[in-house]
Design a protein around this motif. Structure first.
Motif, PDB file in Angstrom:
ATOM      1  N   UNK A  78      14.896  -6.668 -23.034  1.00 38.06           N
ATOM      2  CA  UNK A  78      14.304  -5.682 -23.928  1.00 38.06           C
ATOM      3  C   UNK A  78      12.812  -5.491 -23.682  1.00 38.06           C
ATOM      4  N   UNK A  79      12.083  -6.579 -23.423  1.00 36.84           N
ATOM      5  CA  UNK A  79      10.627  -6.495 -23.280  1.00 36.84           C
ATOM      6  C   UNK A  79      10.182  -7.280 -22.060  1.00 36.84           C
ATOM      7  N   UNK A  80       9.147  -6.761 -21.404  1.00 31.88           N
ATOM      8  CA  UNK A  80       8.546  -7.422 -20.248  1.00 31.88           C
ATOM      9  C   UNK A  80       7.029  -7.377 -20.411  1.00 31.88           C
ATOM     10  N   UNK A  81       6.381  -8.516 -20.221  1.00 31.80           N
ATOM     11  CA  UNK A  81       4.917  -8.591 -20.268  1.00 31.80           C
ATOM     12  C   UNK A  81       4.387  -8.801 -18.854  1.00 31.80           C
ATOM     13  N   UNK A  82       3.302  -8.088 -18.520  1.00 30.80           N
ATOM     14  CA  UNK A  82       2.715  -8.183 -17.190  1.00 30.80           C
ATOM     15  C   UNK A  82       1.309  -8.778 -17.287  1.00 30.80           C
ATOM     16  N   UNK A  83       0.998  -9.669 -16.375  1.00 31.55           N
ATOM     17  CA  UNK A  83      -0.346 -10.241 -16.277  1.00 31.55           C
ATOM     18  C   UNK A  83      -0.866 -10.043 -14.859  1.00 31.55           C
ATOM     19  N   UNK A  84      -2.153  -9.874 -14.749  1.00 30.71           N
ATOM     20  CA  UNK A  84      -2.806  -9.703 -13.443  1.00 30.71           C
ATOM     21  C   UNK A  84      -3.811 -10.827 -13.227  1.00 30.71           C
ATOM     22  N   UNK A  85      -3.873 -11.326 -12.025  1.00 32.94           N
ATOM     23  CA  UNK A  85      -4.824 -12.376 -11.665  1.00 32.94           C
ATOM     24  C   UNK A  85      -5.487 -12.010 -10.350  1.00 32.94           C
ATOM     25  N   UNK A 135      -2.650 -10.366  -7.954  1.00 30.35           N
ATOM     26  CA  UNK A 135      -1.248 -10.695  -8.167  1.00 30.35           C
ATOM     27  C   UNK A 135      -0.792 -10.139  -9.510  1.00 30.35           C
ATOM     28  N   UNK A 136       0.420  -9.635  -9.547  1.00 28.98           N
ATOM     29  CA  UNK A 136       1.021  -9.113 -10.773  1.00 28.98           C
ATOM     30  C   UNK A 136       2.257  -9.943 -11.087  1.00 28.98           C
ATOM     31  N   UNK A 137       2.277 -10.524 -12.283  1.00 31.86           N
ATOM     32  CA  UNK A 137       3.356 -11.414 -12.698  1.00 31.86           C
ATOM     33  C   UNK A 137       4.082 -10.816 -13.890  1.00 31.86           C
ATOM     34  N   UNK A 138       5.382 -10.851 -13.851  1.00 25.00           N
ATOM     35  CA  UNK A 138       6.218 -10.366 -14.953  1.00 25.00           C
ATOM     36  C   UNK A 138       6.735 -11.539 -15.762  1.00 25.00           C
ATOM     37  N   UNK A 139       6.637 -11.440 -17.074  1.00 27.10           N
ATOM     38  CA  UNK A 139       7.129 -12.464 -17.995  1.00 27.10           C
ATOM     39  C   UNK A 139       8.196 -11.834 -18.880  1.00 27.10           C
ATOM     40  N   UNK A 140       9.336 -12.481 -19.011  1.00 25.89           N
ATOM     41  CA  UNK A 140      10.431 -11.919 -19.800  1.00 25.89           C
ATOM     42  C   UNK A 140      11.303 -13.049 -20.328  1.00 25.89           C
ATOM     43  N   UNK A 184      -1.268 -18.126 -13.654  1.00 27.16           N
ATOM     44  CA  UNK A 184      -2.199 -18.725 -12.698  1.00 27.16           C
ATOM     45  C   UNK A 184      -1.466 -19.648 -11.720  1.00 27.16           C
ATOM     46  N   UNK A 185      -0.438 -20.341 -12.213  1.00 35.43           N
ATOM     47  CA  UNK A 185       0.325 -21.222 -11.326  1.00 35.43           C
ATOM     48  C   UNK A 185       1.023 -20.413 -10.244  1.00 35.43           C
ATOM     49  N   UNK A 186       1.605 -19.278 -10.618  1.00 34.55           N
ATOM     50  CA  UNK A 186       2.272 -18.436  -9.634  1.00 34.55           C
ATOM     51  C   UNK A 186       1.262 -17.728  -8.738  1.00 34.55           C
ATOM     52  N   UNK A 187       0.114 -17.335  -9.310  1.00 35.79           N
ATOM     53  CA  UNK A 187      -0.897 -16.651  -8.511  1.00 35.79           C
ATOM     54  C   UNK A 187      -1.508 -17.572  -7.463  1.00 35.79           C
ATOM     55  N   UNK A 188      -1.568 -18.868  -7.770  1.00 37.03           N
ATOM     56  CA  UNK A 188      -2.160 -19.805  -6.825  1.00 37.03           C
ATOM     57  C   UNK A 188      -1.309 -19.971  -5.570  1.00 37.03           C
ATOM     58  N   UNK A 189      -0.057 -19.482  -5.624  1.00 36.35           N
ATOM     59  CA  UNK A 189       0.811 -19.580  -4.443  1.00 36.35           C
ATOM     60  C   UNK A 189       0.243 -18.787  -3.282  1.00 36.35           C
ATOM     61  N   UNK A 233       0.078 -19.522   0.828  1.00 35.31           N
ATOM     62  CA  UNK A 233       0.711 -18.632   1.804  1.00 35.31           C
ATOM     63  C   UNK A 233      -0.312 -18.102   2.799  1.00 35.31           C
ATOM     64  N   UNK A 234      -1.473 -17.687   2.288  1.00 33.41           N
ATOM     65  CA  UNK A 234      -2.518 -17.120   3.141  1.00 33.41           C
ATOM     66  C   UNK A 234      -3.462 -18.247   3.549  1.00 33.41           C
TER      67      UNK A 234
END
Length: 316
Positions: A156-163, A176-181, A279-284, A288-289
């Motif tokens: 029903x709902x999705x929250x997006x965060x940018x880092x 990075x754009x992360x989806x939370x649901x 932030x944990x996912x963005x640190x990936x 990678x790079x």
């Protein structure tokens, strides 16, 4: 099950009351001393009930025969380890999972250690080259994106965060754009994109974006009417739960009794209470790079960050 354990199980099936170092024969009701093993039980069946002993031995031979592979099964197993075979595809999938989740370079499939390990474990398996693994990662990314799109279309709902992340000892910065649901009473997060800051287009009208955000916020405000007043009174009359309780599970269980408040609560609970998950996912992207992967394209960076953040249950 080993042959010895199978023998013991067959012998014990002919006895009762196996306790205190004794056993009672089902056939003659005689008490036999076991002394912690099945030797006396086997000897008693062989000497006193030979017909039963022969049946046990025939059953044992039949079990061993079933355990041995037939020639047809052996050829089928060999075919499964060839290119595009069922077992080979399972191993390919496991290698791609290992590379993406453990953030290993694609060239690891050409390293001596991993090649030696798989040769010892699966001698008939042929290790794929880095080009094939790269293609498999691209295919896995495409399939996973479709699966995530289906999941997001059902929630029903999705929250997006940018880092914004800056790589250490480098001038390169990434957004990075992360989806939370909420999926099955569990808050999940997936990193959807990792793009270089200098490649992000700023042609879009910021006024239009602000207007759409304001409209979205206004739509999320629930007007309180008579039924929602009743739900609020019901909620305030409930006893307080402990700090360890899961609020998502709480509101999911009260969807039928308080549909309006439950929908509103779950909408705001979709947004994480802290920046730790994003932030944990963005640190990936920092893993990678790196300097040893200077030839990795921006598309492959997005694929690797997305697959690394993907929950294990979505890989199957």
């Amino acid at each position: 099950m080993s042959a010895a354990s199978a023998d013991v199980k067959m012998m014990k099936s002919n006895y009762l009351d196996l306790k205190n170092g004794t056993a009672k024969c089902k056939l003659c009701q005689k008490i036999i001393k076991t002394s912690g093993n099945s030797t006396n039980m086997s000897s008693h069946i062989k000497n006193k009930h030979y017909d039963t002993f022969v049946k046990c031995m025939q059953k044992k031979v039949s079990m061993k025969f079933r355990e041995n592979q037939t020639i047809e099964q052996s050829f089928r197993n060999i075919e499964a380890l060839k290119d595009n075979g069922q077992k080979a595809n399972e191993i390919y999938e496991a290698i791609v999972f290992m590379i993406c989740r453990d953030n290993m370079p694609v060239r690891c499939v050409e390293k001596e250690g991993l090649t030696h390990l798989l040769k010892k474990c699966v001698p008939q398996f042929k290790m794929p080259g880095r080009s094939k693994i790269t293609t498999m990662i691209e295919e896995k990314y495409s399939k996973s994106v479709d699966a995530v799109k289906k999941i997001l279309s059902e929630v029903e709902d999705v929250a997006f965060t940018c880092d914004a992340v800056t790589i250490t000892n480098s001038s390169r910065s990434f957004l990075t754009i992360t989806a939370h649901f909420i999926n099955k009473e569990c808050l999940e997060s997936i990193c959807l994109m990792a793009a270089r800051m200098d490649q992000i287009s700023d042609d879009e009208n910021s006024d239009d974006q602000g207007d759409s955000l304001e409209k979205a916020h206004n739509r999320s405000i629930v007007k309180v009417d008579g039924s929602e007043n009743r739900e609020l009174k019901m909620y305030l009359s409930l006893p307080q739960t402990s700090w360890e309780s899961n609020p998502i599970m709480f509101w999911s269980s009260y969807k039928a009794a308080m549909p309006g408040l439950s929908k509103l609560a779950l909408r705001y609970l979709t947004t994480p209470g802290s920046s730790v998950p994003s932030e944990r996912l963005a640190s990936a992207i920092k893993c990678v790079v790196c300097d040893s992967r200077s030839r990795m394209t921006d598309t492959h960076k997005t694929e690797r960050v997305f697959l690394k953040s993907l929950n294990s249950k979505y890989w199957s």
